[in-house]
Design a protein around this motif. Structure first.
Motif, mmCIF file in Angstrom:
data_model
loop_
_atom_site.group_PDB
_atom_site.id
_atom_site.type_symbol
_atom_site.label_atom_id
_atom_site.label_comp_id
_atom_site.label_asym_id
_atom_site.label_seq_id
_atom_site.Cartn_x
_atom_site.Cartn_y
_atom_site.Cartn_z
ATOM 1 N N ALA A 103 -47.472 -47.113 -81.343
ATOM 2 C CA ALA A 103 -47.501 -48.512 -80.914
ATOM 3 C C ALA A 103 -48.930 -49.039 -80.862
ATOM 4 C CB ALA A 103 -46.837 -48.653 -79.545
ATOM 5 N N GLY A 104 -49.158 -50.176 -81.508
ATOM 6 C CA GLY A 104 -50.475 -50.807 -81.494
ATOM 7 C C GLY A 104 -51.463 -50.208 -82.476
ATOM 8 N N LYS A 105 -51.024 -49.247 -83.276
ATOM 9 C CA LYS A 105 -51.918 -48.572 -84.228
ATOM 10 C C LYS A 105 -51.363 -48.753 -85.631
ATOM 11 C CE LYS A 105 -55.121 -45.421 -85.403
ATOM 12 N NZ LYS A 105 -56.557 -45.687 -85.324
ATOM 13 N N SER A 106 -52.105 -49.474 -86.485
ATOM 14 C CA SER A 106 -51.609 -49.746 -87.837
ATOM 15 C C SER A 106 -51.812 -48.561 -88.775
ATOM 16 C CB SER A 106 -52.314 -50.980 -88.411
ATOM 17 O OG SER A 106 -53.724 -50.788 -88.440
ATOM 18 N N THR A 107 -52.878 -47.795 -88.570
ATOM 19 C CA THR A 107 -53.157 -46.636 -89.411
ATOM 20 C C THR A 107 -52.483 -45.401 -88.817
ATOM 21 O OG1 THR A 107 -55.299 -47.566 -90.020
ATOM 22 C CG2 THR A 107 -54.961 -45.216 -90.449
ATOM 23 N N PRO A 108 -51.707 -44.656 -89.603
ATOM 24 C CA PRO A 108 -51.018 -43.477 -89.067
ATOM 25 C C PRO A 108 -51.986 -42.477 -88.435
ATOM 26 C CG PRO A 108 -50.159 -44.038 -91.230
ATOM 27 C CD PRO A 108 -51.361 -44.899 -91.018
ATOM 28 N N VAL A 109 -51.600 -41.954 -87.292
ATOM 29 C CA VAL A 109 -52.398 -40.953 -86.587
ATOM 30 C C VAL A 109 -52.119 -39.578 -87.173
ATOM 31 C CG1 VAL A 109 -52.707 -39.781 -84.364
ATOM 32 C CG2 VAL A 109 -52.504 -42.275 -84.450
ATOM 33 N N ILE A 110 -53.168 -38.784 -87.361
ATOM 34 C CA ILE A 110 -53.036 -37.421 -87.864
ATOM 35 C C ILE A 110 -53.065 -36.467 -86.669
ATOM 36 C CG2 ILE A 110 -53.937 -35.697 -89.462
ATOM 37 C CD1 ILE A 110 -53.175 -38.412 -90.760
ATOM 38 N N ARG A 111 -52.090 -35.591 -86.596
ATOM 39 C CA ARG A 111 -52.034 -34.600 -85.514
ATOM 40 C C ARG A 111 -52.626 -33.277 -86.009
ATOM 41 N NH1 ARG A 111 -50.102 -37.669 -81.063
ATOM 42 N NH2 ARG A 111 -48.869 -39.342 -81.988
ATOM 43 N N TYR A 112 -53.382 -32.631 -85.129
ATOM 44 C CA TYR A 112 -53.963 -31.331 -85.482
ATOM 45 C C TYR A 112 -53.559 -30.297 -84.448
ATOM 46 C CZ TYR A 112 -57.233 -27.602 -86.606
ATOM 47 O OH TYR A 112 -57.773 -26.387 -86.924
ATOM 48 N N ILE A 113 -52.990 -29.201 -84.929
ATOM 49 C CA ILE A 113 -52.588 -28.096 -84.070
ATOM 50 C C ILE A 113 -53.593 -26.967 -84.233
ATOM 51 C CG2 ILE A 113 -50.774 -26.432 -83.520
ATOM 52 C CD1 ILE A 113 -48.766 -28.388 -84.789
ATOM 53 N N HIS A 114 -54.364 -26.738 -83.199
ATOM 54 C CA HIS A 114 -55.378 -25.678 -83.213
ATOM 55 C C HIS A 114 -54.709 -24.337 -82.927
ATOM 56 C CE1 HIS A 114 -59.123 -23.531 -82.216
ATOM 57 N NE2 HIS A 114 -58.459 -23.050 -81.180
ATOM 58 N N ILE A 115 -54.906 -23.377 -83.817
ATOM 59 C CA ILE A 115 -54.341 -22.043 -83.618
ATOM 60 C C ILE A 115 -55.423 -21.044 -83.227
ATOM 61 C CG2 ILE A 115 -53.101 -20.124 -84.717
ATOM 62 C CD1 ILE A 115 -51.635 -22.168 -86.421
ATOM 63 N N HIS A 116 -56.537 -21.052 -83.965
ATOM 64 C CA HIS A 116 -57.632 -20.119 -83.646
ATOM 65 C C HIS A 116 -58.916 -20.620 -84.284
ATOM 66 C CE1 HIS A 116 -59.820 -16.379 -82.932
ATOM 67 N NE2 HIS A 116 -60.271 -16.495 -84.173
ATOM 68 N N GLU A 117 -60.038 -20.368 -83.593
ATOM 69 C CA GLU A 117 -61.351 -20.614 -84.194
ATOM 70 C C GLU A 117 -62.368 -19.652 -83.605
ATOM 71 O OE1 GLU A 117 -64.760 -24.078 -84.673
ATOM 72 O OE2 GLU A 117 -62.630 -24.644 -84.674
ATOM 73 N N CYS A 118 -63.173 -19.079 -84.482
ATOM 74 C CA CYS A 118 -64.315 -18.265 -84.089
ATOM 75 C C CYS A 118 -65.440 -18.599 -85.060
ATOM 76 C CB CYS A 118 -63.963 -16.766 -84.132
ATOM 77 S SG CYS A 118 -63.473 -16.157 -85.772
ATOM 78 N N GLU A 119 -66.568 -17.920 -84.964
ATOM 79 C CA GLU A 119 -67.697 -18.269 -85.832
ATOM 80 C C GLU A 119 -67.435 -17.914 -87.288
ATOM 81 O OE1 GLU A 119 -70.445 -14.249 -85.251
ATOM 82 O OE2 GLU A 119 -71.101 -16.187 -84.435
ATOM 83 N N LYS A 120 -66.460 -17.045 -87.548
ATOM 84 C CA LYS A 120 -66.174 -16.594 -88.908
ATOM 85 C C LYS A 120 -65.119 -17.443 -89.629
ATOM 86 C CE LYS A 120 -68.822 -12.879 -89.240
ATOM 87 N NZ LYS A 120 -69.877 -12.740 -90.279
ATOM 88 N N PHE A 121 -64.096 -17.898 -88.885
ATOM 89 C CA PHE A 121 -63.011 -18.638 -89.527
ATOM 90 C C PHE A 121 -62.245 -19.460 -88.503
ATOM 91 C CE2 PHE A 121 -61.192 -14.601 -88.201
ATOM 92 C CZ PHE A 121 -59.953 -14.945 -87.667
ATOM 93 N N SER A 122 -61.452 -20.397 -89.014
ATOM 94 C CA SER A 122 -60.562 -21.178 -88.160
ATOM 95 C C SER A 122 -59.194 -21.275 -88.821
ATOM 96 C CB SER A 122 -61.116 -22.581 -87.894
ATOM 97 O OG SER A 122 -61.158 -23.345 -89.085
ATOM 98 N N GLY A 138 -46.192 -21.951 -81.480
ATOM 99 C CA GLY A 138 -45.638 -20.878 -82.269
ATOM 100 C C GLY A 138 -45.861 -19.530 -81.613
ATOM 101 N N PRO A 139 -45.587 -18.448 -82.333
ATOM 102 C CA PRO A 139 -45.781 -17.093 -81.797
ATOM 103 C C PRO A 139 -47.219 -16.871 -81.336
ATOM 104 C CG PRO A 139 -44.514 -17.036 -83.832
ATOM 105 C CD PRO A 139 -45.001 -18.435 -83.686
ATOM 106 N N VAL A 140 -47.360 -16.118 -80.270
ATOM 107 C CA VAL A 140 -48.677 -15.839 -79.696
ATOM 108 C C VAL A 140 -49.476 -14.917 -80.616
ATOM 109 C CG1 VAL A 140 -49.893 -14.766 -77.756
ATOM 110 C CG2 VAL A 140 -47.861 -16.175 -77.350
ATOM 111 N N ILE A 141 -50.776 -15.189 -80.724
ATOM 112 C CA ILE A 141 -51.690 -14.320 -81.471
ATOM 113 C C ILE A 141 -52.421 -13.424 -80.482
ATOM 114 C CG2 ILE A 141 -53.831 -14.242 -82.798
ATOM 115 C CD1 ILE A 141 -52.983 -16.728 -84.239
ATOM 116 N N VAL A 142 -52.438 -12.154 -80.765
ATOM 117 C CA VAL A 142 -53.223 -11.207 -79.982
ATOM 118 C C VAL A 142 -54.568 -11.055 -80.668
ATOM 119 C CG1 VAL A 142 -53.398 -8.875 -79.048
ATOM 120 C CG2 VAL A 142 -51.158 -10.022 -79.195
ATOM 121 N N GLU A 143 -55.635 -11.564 -80.036
ATOM 122 C CA GLU A 143 -56.954 -11.525 -80.643
ATOM 123 C C GLU A 143 -57.605 -10.165 -80.407
ATOM 124 O OE1 GLU A 143 -59.285 -14.838 -79.408
ATOM 125 O OE2 GLU A 143 -57.729 -16.314 -79.900
ATOM 126 N N ASN A 144 -58.389 -9.756 -81.404
ATOM 127 C CA ASN A 144 -59.086 -8.475 -81.275
ATOM 128 C C ASN A 144 -60.476 -8.569 -81.879
ATOM 129 O OD1 ASN A 144 -58.648 -8.127 -84.177
ATOM 130 N ND2 ASN A 144 -56.538 -7.562 -83.625
#
Length: 264
Positions: free
Chosen positions: A61-80, A258-264
């Protein structure tokens, strides 16, 4: 045998593939294929997505340009790892990926992708003017432009294979346009980082004929700085000019469910 979810397998593979990489360093061909194979098998349900989610609603509502949604899953200095969700007609404008290797997997919907790579050995030009054949105004000095070649200009419909771009090849600058509601899973190695000089730069693209460049181009013989453009390549080339992030471009973060990520 212990079950490993697809997203956990993706995380584990990214850890391995990008372990010894940094900006401008491309993973080995074997590692490229290893990560691509994991992504090629991905389905929306593997990351908790479905087409009826509110992320894909056509407008706000009130926004003419479609909004882009971003789902963050993981980010570190090597990759996202993250997912862009675009409603119908949503656009992620033309932008670059400095020093990055990027894997994009279309999870659902139909998306138009247009991408470019720089033309080698043709430096940027600050002497570009709008062609009077394209403008009713007198020739006007323009911001710096640089010659690029089209790598991809097509529609893609899920399910389809993973696309890969590299620091200097594969369509490092691309634009996403949602033909239908769609979602694309992106893996960036390394991710954007302002402190490390990996800024997301946006661009405008112009047909080759829209500009003449004083002193270093002759469109009549398809030559740029003495470099002869092959016949037919003229239509596959364009001028790119840097721009600020569009004011009407809005990214909204969404929780990963989504499914949980176990970081290592």
């Amino acid at each position: 045998m212990v079950y490993v979810s697809p997203v956990q397998k993706l995380y584990n593979t990214c850890n391995e593939v990008f372990d010894s990489c940094c900006a401008g360093i491309i993973p080995s061909p074997d590692n490229i294929q290893k990560l691509k194979a994991v992504l090629d098998d991905f389905k929306p349900a593997d990351v908790g997505l479905s087409p009826d989610m509110p992320h894909f609603r056509a407008s706000v509502a009130g926004k003419s340009t479609p909004v882009i949604r971003y789902i963050h899953i993981h980010e570190c200095e090597k990759f996202s790892i993250g997912i862009f969700c675009l409603p119908p007609s949503g656009v992620i404008p033309l932008h670059n990926h400095p020093g990055m290797t990027v894997f994009s997997k279309l999870l659902l919907g139909t998306m138009h992708i247009k991408s470019y790579d720089w033309v080698d050995d043709v430096p940027p030009s600050t002497s570009a003017v709008v062609s009077t054949s394209k403008s009713k105004q007198p020739d006007v000095q323009q911001p710096e432009v640089r010659l690029a070649k089209v790598k991809v200009n097509s529609n893609f419909t899920a399910p389809c294979n993973t696309s890969i771009l590299y620091p200097n090849d594969g369509g490092n600058m691309h634009c996403f346009t949602a033909v239908t509601a769609c979602a694309v899973l992106d893996v960036l190695g390394p991710p954007y980082s302002e402190p490390d000089g990996r800024h997301c730069q946006y661009y405008l693209d112009f047909p080759l004929a829209d500009f003449s460049v004083l002193d270093n181009i002759s469109l009549a013989d398809n030559a740029v700085d003495g470099l002869k453009l092959p016949e037919g390549e003229k239509e596959g080339s364009a001028w790119l000019s840097e721009r600020e992030k569009p004011e009407d471009l809005t990214f909204v973060g969404e929780l990963y469910r989504g499914p949980v990520i176990v970081e290592n």
